[in-house]
Design an enzyme around this catalytic site. Structure first.
Site, short mmCIF file in Angstrom:
data_model
loop_
_atom_site.label_atom_id
_atom_site.label_comp_id
_atom_site.label_asym_id
_atom_site.label_seq_id
_atom_site.Cartn_x
_atom_site.Cartn_y
_atom_site.Cartn_z
N GLY A 47 0.82 -1.20 0.00
CA GLY A 47 0.00 0.00 0.00
C GLY A 47 0.85 1.25 0.00
O GLY A 47 2.02 1.23 0.41
N GLN A 52 3.06 10.01 1.13
CA GLN A 52 4.34 9.30 1.10
C GLN A 52 5.16 9.63 -0.13
O GLN A 52 6.36 9.34 -0.18
CB GLN A 52 4.12 7.79 1.16
CG GLN A 52 3.57 7.31 2.49
CD GLN A 52 3.48 5.81 2.52
OE1 GLN A 52 2.48 5.24 2.12
NE2 GLN A 52 4.55 5.17 2.96
N CYS A 89 6.33 0.15 7.13
CA CYS A 89 5.94 1.27 6.28
C CYS A 89 7.09 1.65 5.38
O CYS A 89 8.24 1.73 5.84
CB CYS A 89 5.53 2.45 7.16
SG CYS A 89 5.03 3.90 6.24
N LEU A 90 6.81 1.90 4.13
CA LEU A 90 7.86 2.29 3.19
C LEU A 90 8.54 3.59 3.60
O LEU A 90 9.69 3.82 3.25
CB LEU A 90 7.26 2.48 1.78
CG LEU A 90 7.03 1.22 0.94
CD1 LEU A 90 6.40 1.61 -0.37
CD2 LEU A 90 8.33 0.46 0.73
N HIS A 131 -3.96 1.57 7.87
CA HIS A 131 -2.61 2.15 7.82
C HIS A 131 -2.54 3.27 6.78
O HIS A 131 -2.04 4.37 7.07
CB HIS A 131 -1.61 1.03 7.50
CG HIS A 131 -0.19 1.48 7.36
ND1 HIS A 131 0.80 1.08 8.22
CD2 HIS A 131 0.41 2.29 6.45
CE1 HIS A 131 1.95 1.63 7.86
NE2 HIS A 131 1.75 2.37 6.79
N GLU A 132 -3.07 3.01 5.59
CA GLU A 132 -2.96 4.01 4.51
C GLU A 132 -3.86 5.21 4.78
O GLU A 132 -3.47 6.35 4.51
CB GLU A 132 -3.27 3.38 3.15
CG GLU A 132 -2.38 2.21 2.76
CD GLU A 132 -0.89 2.47 2.89
OE1 GLU A 132 -0.46 3.64 2.82
OE2 GLU A 132 -0.14 1.49 3.09
N HIS A 135 -2.29 7.62 7.06
CA HIS A 135 -1.30 8.50 6.42
C HIS A 135 -1.94 9.81 5.95
O HIS A 135 -1.28 10.85 5.93
CB HIS A 135 -0.69 7.81 5.19
CG HIS A 135 0.52 6.97 5.48
ND1 HIS A 135 1.65 7.47 6.06
CD2 HIS A 135 0.77 5.65 5.24
CE1 HIS A 135 2.56 6.49 6.17
NE2 HIS A 135 2.05 5.39 5.68
CO CO Z 1 2.93 3.53 5.57
#
Ligand code: CO
Length: 154
Positions: A47, A52, A89-90, A131-132, A135
Site C-alpha cells: 500500500g 508518502q 511502512c515504506l 494504515h494508509e 497516512h
Molecule cells: Co505507511
C-alpha cells in the site's frame, strides 16, 4: 507512468500533515494514481498513500495480492473486532512493530471514474486500509505501535 520518490519519516514533514480531499479527478490525479501504483509495485509493498510521495491529497493505492485498489477520499464507515500483528511502512524503512487494528473495516471512497465504491476488508486488507488512511491524516503506525515491540528488520 513514473516512479515517485518515497518520503522518509525523519526527513520530510509532509508525512505529518493532513491531506486535502480531492475535489476534481483530473489528469493530475489519474497520473498520481498510476505513479503511486508503479512506485508501490517497484517497492514490492502492499500500500501507498499520496503523502508518502509528497502529495497532500487524499489518495491511496493498495494491493495485497488480489489486484489494485485505488481509493480517492477514502473514509472508514464501519469497523469491528481487533487484530494484532506486525506492521511496517515504506516511509519508515528498516523497522517493524506490532499494531492493534480492527479485524474488519468498511471503507467508502471514489474510484478513478468518480464513482462511489464501498470496500470491505478483513485481516491484511483491513490493516492496510487503516494504515494508509491514517497516512492521510499525518498519522504513522509508529504512533500506534505497542510499546517495546518496535524492532529492526532487513
Ligand atoms: Co505507511
Amino acid at each position: 507512468m513514473a516512479l515517485r520518490e518515497i518520503r522518509h519519516y525523519e526527513r520530510d514533514e509532509v508525512l505529518r500533515k493532513k491531506a486535502r480531499p480531492v475535489d476534481k479527478i483530473d489528469d493530475r490525479i489519474l497520473t498520481l494514481l498510476d505513479d503511486m501504483a508503479e512506485t508501490m509495485y517497484k517497492a514490492e509493498w502492499v500500500g501507498l498513500a499520496a503523502p508518502q510521495v509528497g502529495i497532500l491529497r487524499r489518495v491511496v493505492v493498495i494491493d495485497i495480492g488480489e489486484g489494485i485498489i485505488e481509493l480517492i477520499n477514502p473514509e472508514i464507515i464501519e469497523q469491528e473486532g481487533e487484530q494484532i500483528g506486525a506492521e511496517g511502512c515504506l516511509s519508515v524503512p528498516g523497522l517493524s512493530g506490532i499494531v492493534k487494528r480492527p479485524a474488519r473495516v468498511v471503507v467508502t471512497a471514489l474510484n478513478r471514474h468518480g464513482e462511489r465504491i464501498k470496500i470491505q476488508g478483513e485481516d491484511l486488507l483491513a490493516r492496510a486500509l487503516c494504515h494508509e488512511i491514517d497516512h492521510l491524516d499525518g498519522i504513522l503506525y509508529l504512533d500506534k505501535v505497542e510499546p517495546g515491540t518496535l524492532e529492526r528488520v532487513e
